[in-house]
Design a protein around this motif. Structure first.
Motif, PDB file in Angstrom:
ATOM      1  N   THR A   4      -0.883   0.502 -11.194  1.00 37.82           N
ATOM      2  CA  THR A   4      -2.048   0.042 -10.433  1.00 37.82           C
ATOM      3  C   THR A   4      -3.101   1.142 -10.355  1.00 37.82           C
ATOM      4  O   THR A   4      -4.301   0.879 -10.494  1.00 37.82           O
ATOM      5  N   LEU A   5      -2.647   2.372 -10.124  1.00 36.38           N
ATOM      6  CA  LEU A   5      -3.583   3.496 -10.093  1.00 36.38           C
ATOM      7  C   LEU A   5      -4.290   3.640 -11.441  1.00 36.38           C
ATOM      8  O   LEU A   5      -5.522   3.810 -11.494  1.00 36.38           O
ATOM      9  N   ARG A   6      -3.529   3.540 -12.520  1.00 39.45           N
ATOM     10  CA  ARG A   6      -4.090   3.779 -13.850  1.00 39.45           C
ATOM     11  C   ARG A   6      -5.020   2.655 -14.283  1.00 39.45           C
ATOM     12  O   ARG A   6      -6.090   2.902 -14.847  1.00 39.45           O
ATOM     13  N   ARG A   7      -4.669   1.419 -14.009  1.00 42.18           N
ATOM     14  CA  ARG A   7      -5.413   0.296 -14.568  1.00 42.18           C
ATOM     15  C   ARG A   7      -6.446  -0.297 -13.614  1.00 42.18           C
ATOM     16  O   ARG A   7      -7.374  -0.974 -14.065  1.00 42.18           O
TER      17      ARG A   7
ATOM     18  N   ARG B 228       0.823  -1.208   0.000  1.00 40.30           N
ATOM     19  CA  ARG B 228       0.000   0.000   0.000  1.00 40.30           C
ATOM     20  C   ARG B 228       0.859   1.261   0.000  1.00 40.30           C
ATOM     21  O   ARG B 228       0.319   2.367  -0.070  1.00 40.30           O
ATOM     22  N   SER B 229       2.172   1.150   0.098  1.00 36.26           N
ATOM     23  CA  SER B 229       3.030   2.321   0.023  1.00 36.26           C
ATOM     24  C   SER B 229       3.011   2.873  -1.402  1.00 36.26           C
ATOM     25  O   SER B 229       3.108   2.134  -2.378  1.00 36.26           O
ATOM     26  N   VAL B 230       2.879   4.196  -1.520  1.00 33.93           N
ATOM     27  CA  VAL B 230       2.754   4.804  -2.842  1.00 33.93           C
ATOM     28  C   VAL B 230       4.078   5.317  -3.381  1.00 33.93           C
ATOM     29  O   VAL B 230       4.132   5.780  -4.519  1.00 33.93           O
TER      30      VAL B 230
ATOM     31  N   ALA C  32      -2.850  -6.908  -8.221  1.00 33.57           N
ATOM     32  CA  ALA C  32      -2.141  -6.239  -9.311  1.00 33.57           C
ATOM     33  C   ALA C  32      -0.648  -6.117  -9.008  1.00 33.57           C
ATOM     34  O   ALA C  32       0.196  -6.360  -9.884  1.00 33.57           O
ATOM     35  N   ARG C  33      -0.327  -5.748  -7.764  1.00 30.11           N
ATOM     36  CA  ARG C  33       1.083  -5.587  -7.417  1.00 30.11           C
ATOM     37  C   ARG C  33       1.804  -6.924  -7.393  1.00 30.11           C
ATOM     38  O   ARG C  33       2.979  -7.016  -7.774  1.00 30.11           O
ATOM     39  N   ALA C  34       1.098  -7.980  -6.941  1.00 32.42           N
ATOM     40  CA  ALA C  34       1.720  -9.305  -6.926  1.00 32.42           C
ATOM     41  C   ALA C  34       2.017  -9.798  -8.337  1.00 32.42           C
ATOM     42  O   ALA C  34       2.945 -10.595  -8.553  1.00 32.42           O
ATOM     43  N   LEU C  35       1.247  -9.297  -9.337  1.00 35.56           N
ATOM     44  CA  LEU C  35       1.478  -9.674 -10.733  1.00 35.56           C
ATOM     45  C   LEU C  35       2.519  -8.788 -11.413  1.00 35.56           C
ATOM     46  O   LEU C  35       2.704  -8.866 -12.623  1.00 35.56           O
ATOM     47  N   GLY C  36       3.179  -7.918 -10.643  1.00 36.47           N
ATOM     48  CA  GLY C  36       4.269  -7.125 -11.177  1.00 36.47           C
ATOM     49  C   GLY C  36       3.908  -5.714 -11.586  1.00 36.47           C
ATOM     50  O   GLY C  36       4.745  -4.990 -12.145  1.00 36.47           O
ATOM     51  N   GLU C  37       2.684  -5.244 -11.316  1.00 37.16           N
ATOM     52  CA  GLU C  37       2.287  -3.896 -11.699  1.00 37.16           C
ATOM     53  C   GLU C  37       2.917  -2.873 -10.757  1.00 37.16           C
ATOM     54  O   GLU C  37       3.067  -3.118  -9.566  1.00 37.16           O
TER      55      GLU C  37
ATOM     56  N   ILE D 159     -12.678   0.783  -2.282  1.00 34.54           N
ATOM     57  CA  ILE D 159     -12.030  -0.198  -3.158  1.00 34.54           C
ATOM     58  C   ILE D 159     -11.310  -1.236  -2.289  1.00 34.54           C
ATOM     59  O   ILE D 159     -10.452  -0.879  -1.480  1.00 34.54           O
ATOM     60  N   PRO D 160     -11.632  -2.512  -2.414  1.00 41.94           N
ATOM     61  CA  PRO D 160     -10.985  -3.529  -1.576  1.00 41.94           C
ATOM     62  C   PRO D 160      -9.468  -3.551  -1.794  1.00 41.94           C
ATOM     63  O   PRO D 160      -9.002  -3.524  -2.940  1.00 41.94           O
ATOM     64  N   PRO D 161      -8.670  -3.628  -0.720  1.00 39.91           N
ATOM     65  CA  PRO D 161      -7.210  -3.705  -0.874  1.00 39.91           C
ATOM     66  C   PRO D 161      -6.757  -4.927  -1.667  1.00 39.91           C
ATOM     67  O   PRO D 161      -5.682  -4.912  -2.265  1.00 39.91           O
ATOM     68  N   SER D 162      -7.570  -5.958  -1.682  1.00 41.38           N
ATOM     69  CA  SER D 162      -7.164  -7.179  -2.378  1.00 41.38           C
ATOM     70  C   SER D 162      -6.959  -6.934  -3.870  1.00 41.38           C
ATOM     71  O   SER D 162      -6.136  -7.611  -4.510  1.00 41.38           O
ATOM     72  N   LEU D 163      -7.695  -5.985  -4.451  1.00 40.27           N
ATOM     73  CA  LEU D 163      -7.517  -5.696  -5.870  1.00 40.27           C
ATOM     74  C   LEU D 163      -6.114  -5.152  -6.144  1.00 40.27           C
ATOM     75  O   LEU D 163      -5.456  -5.549  -7.107  1.00 40.27           O
ATOM     76  N   GLU D 164      -5.664  -4.246  -5.289  1.00 42.09           N
ATOM     77  CA  GLU D 164      -4.311  -3.713  -5.478  1.00 42.09           C
ATOM     78  C   GLU D 164      -3.260  -4.774  -5.187  1.00 42.09           C
ATOM     79  O   GLU D 164      -2.249  -4.876  -5.886  1.00 42.09           O
ATOM     80  N   HIS D 165      -3.484  -5.552  -4.152  1.00 43.37           N
ATOM     81  CA  HIS D 165      -2.517  -6.608  -3.822  1.00 43.37           C
ATOM     82  C   HIS D 165      -2.340  -7.564  -5.003  1.00 43.37           C
ATOM     83  O   HIS D 165      -1.218  -7.979  -5.318  1.00 43.37           O
TER      84      HIS D 165
END
Length: 548
Positions: free
Chosen positions: A459-462, A5-7, A449-454, A441-447
């Motif tokens: 992540t913000l854009r997509r 979650r760090s930006v 995306a980031r786990a897939l290398g985004e 927005i659930p944190p799991s969505l970002e997790h």
């Protein structure tokens, strides 16, 4: 996976820069005021400040009382009673929000002129031929300003009070009535204390708008602090004196914020999610129609009458073949261009602040101060903001002109300084909306995306931006319309020979030529209807959802 979650430092640096940029005008204002000669303070304290401060205090006290009475009464009657027209009035009572204060003053000055349509009709009915035989009290007075501003600004209280009344547990009122209280007594002793935080917020917003007003106060001949700041800077070319008066205005702003916080400091509420809300009581006969008439009066006086006047004047001018002047077309183009620029800048800044602050949940609110500081610009009156921004803007402008070898000042002459001022003032709108959107927005969505290398930005854009589209659109609409209506900052910071619809209307009213100004005013009001409709739909939907 909290580290996901760090930006990153770039987003956080941008957020800090934006927050400090919002605070810079207030800090520079204090510097300018302290740098003024002591004689300035003595002259202002003896000849300008007492009358301006007294008029401002009386105006705010009167407007605060009026919006509290009208807004609370309308919210309770619409919530607790059923009567003819209730389904329309519950949203129509928000319509005065689409009417800027200076436009209402502009319209009523002509409507209630001694030889205007209202007084002319009254004399015709009574059989009088001359204004000398019958003349209503002059609208250009402090009571006139209080009445007009109260009729325009009461929806701030109505909206907040209505939201709480609609979700108030019905069993609390029933318990009070079973103990011998009348329905009025239950409202006064149970419902009203529970809505005190909402009332404090609504009154504070209305008073901040009153303090920011310059057009209506000047049209109506009331020398407030805001009018004194403007005349001291423009008429007397005394920037230091204007800065000193602006500091006095800031004291009033901070006092309002403090009072609002104190008003709801000790308020705590339990959950009422599963408790039934108030069921409207059906009124019959004269009482029902009396409620309809009483609830219609604020809409009629605060919106319908001035809007009908503007439409009539516009239609009359167009039917006479006068058409729309080139100046008005240029003003419309300038207004749209300014509003688009302010909207783009404000959304970009709001997104940066909200996105950088989203990681605060993992580290004890370390970024919370950035969003709160960035949102403080809305509390700054436009004249105060303009004075505080002018000196650093001119310094940067001169440095940039020297660097580029230009004879003109690129930031002032292109309107960039004006865009920045408006973006600072309206930044609170997108910041709050985007923060609320991010929280849903659930944190799991970002997790994922980031786990897939985004990356963070990817992540913000997509992921986030598509989900934030409703919050971004509503924030853009609110900022766009407020930028179209903004008068004080535009008057003080606009480039040479640059007129917007608001400044054109101000100039026409100052000259007493109402026909041309009516078209500009009608265009502003028509644009203002869009966010009011959006606000009405969203607030009513939220009330229905919480009451279910």
């Amino acid at each position: 996976m909290k580290h996901l979650r760090s930006v990153g430092p770039l987003w956080r640096a941008a957020s800090i820069a934006i927050a400090l940029g919002v605070a810079a005008p207030a800090l520079n204002l204090a510097w300018l005021a302290l740098g003024g000669e002591f004689q300035h303070w003595l002259h202002l304290a003896a000849h300008v400040l007492p009358d301006a401060a007294w008029n401002t205090a009386l105006l705010m006290a009167g407007v605060g009382t009026l919006v509290l009475l009208i807004g609370t009464a309308c919210a309770w009657v619409v919530t607790a009673y059923d009567f003819p027209g209730r389904g329309v009035l519950h949203w129509a009572l928000l319509l005065p929000l689409a009417m800027p204060t200076y436009i209402v003053a502009f319209a009523y000055l002509d409507l209630l002129h001694p030889i205007g349509p209202v007084q002319g009709a009254i004399r015709w009915v009574l059989g009088f031929d001359s204004p000398r035989q019958l003349r209503l009290p002059d609208l250009r007075s402090l009571p006139g300003a209080i009445a007009l501003l109260g009729l325009v600004l009461y929806p701030y209280v109505y909206l907040t009070a209505r939201a709480l009344f609609a979700t108030l547990p019905a069993h609390l009122l029933e318990a009070a009535q079973s103990l011998g209280e009348t329905r009025w007594g239950a409202f006064r002793r149970v419902a009203l204390p529970l809505t005190r935080p909402a009332l404090a917020v609504g009154v504070s917003l209305a008073l901040l708008e009153t303090l920011n007003d310059i057009g209506a106060s000047e049209f109506l001949g009331v020398q407030t602090l805001t009018v004194a700041i403007y005349s001291t800077w423009i008429t007397r070319s005394d920037l230091a004196g204007a800065a000193q008066l602006a500091c006095a205005s800031l004291v009033a702003v901070f006092a309002l914020i403090w009072l609002e916080r104190q008003g709801r400091r000790h308020q705590r509420f339990g959950s009422t999610r599963r408790m039934a809300g108030i069921q409207p009581r059906r009124l019959q006969g004269a009482r029902a129609w009396g409620a309809t008439v009483a609830m219609s009066l604020p809409v009629l006086l605060g919106f319908a009458a001035p809007a009908a006047y503007l439409a009539w004047e516009t239609a009359e001018r167009l039917l006479q073949g006068s058409g729309i002047s080139e100046g008005l077309v240029a003003g419309l183009v300038n207004t749209l261009g300014l509003a688009l620029g302010v909207t783009a800048a404000t959304l970009a800044a709001g997104l940066a602040v909200a996105w950088a602050g989203r990681s605060q949940g993992s580290v004890a609110n370390r970024d919370h101060w950035q969003a709160r500081l960035a949102s403080m610009g809305y509390a700054l009156p436009g004249t105060v903001l303009a004075i505080g921004l002018l000196t650093p803007a001119l310094a940067a402008d001169h440095a940039l002109a020297d660097l580029l070898g230009l004879r003109s000042l690129p930031l002032m002459s292109t309107g960039i300084v004006l865009v920045v001022a408006c973006a600072i003032r309206f930044l609170a709108m997108p910041v709050g909306g985007i923060e609320a959107g991010l929280a849903r927005i659930p944190p799991s969505l970002e997790h994922s995306a980031r786990a897939l290398g985004e990356t963070v930005t990817g992540t913000l854009r997509r992921v986030h931006l598509p989900l934030l589209r409703p919050a971004l659109l509503s924030g853009a609409l609110l900022v766009f319309v407020d930028a179209m209506k903004e008068l004080p900052a535009t008057l003080l910071l606009r480039p040479a020979n640059f007129e917007t619809l608001a400044t054109l209307l101000y100039a026409e009213a100052a000259r007493g030529t109402y026909e041309e100004g009516a078209i500009a005013a009608l265009a502003i009001v028509a644009a203002g209807l869009l966010p009011v409709v959006l606000l009405s739909r969203s607030s009513m939907a939220a009330i229905t959802e919480r009451s279910a």
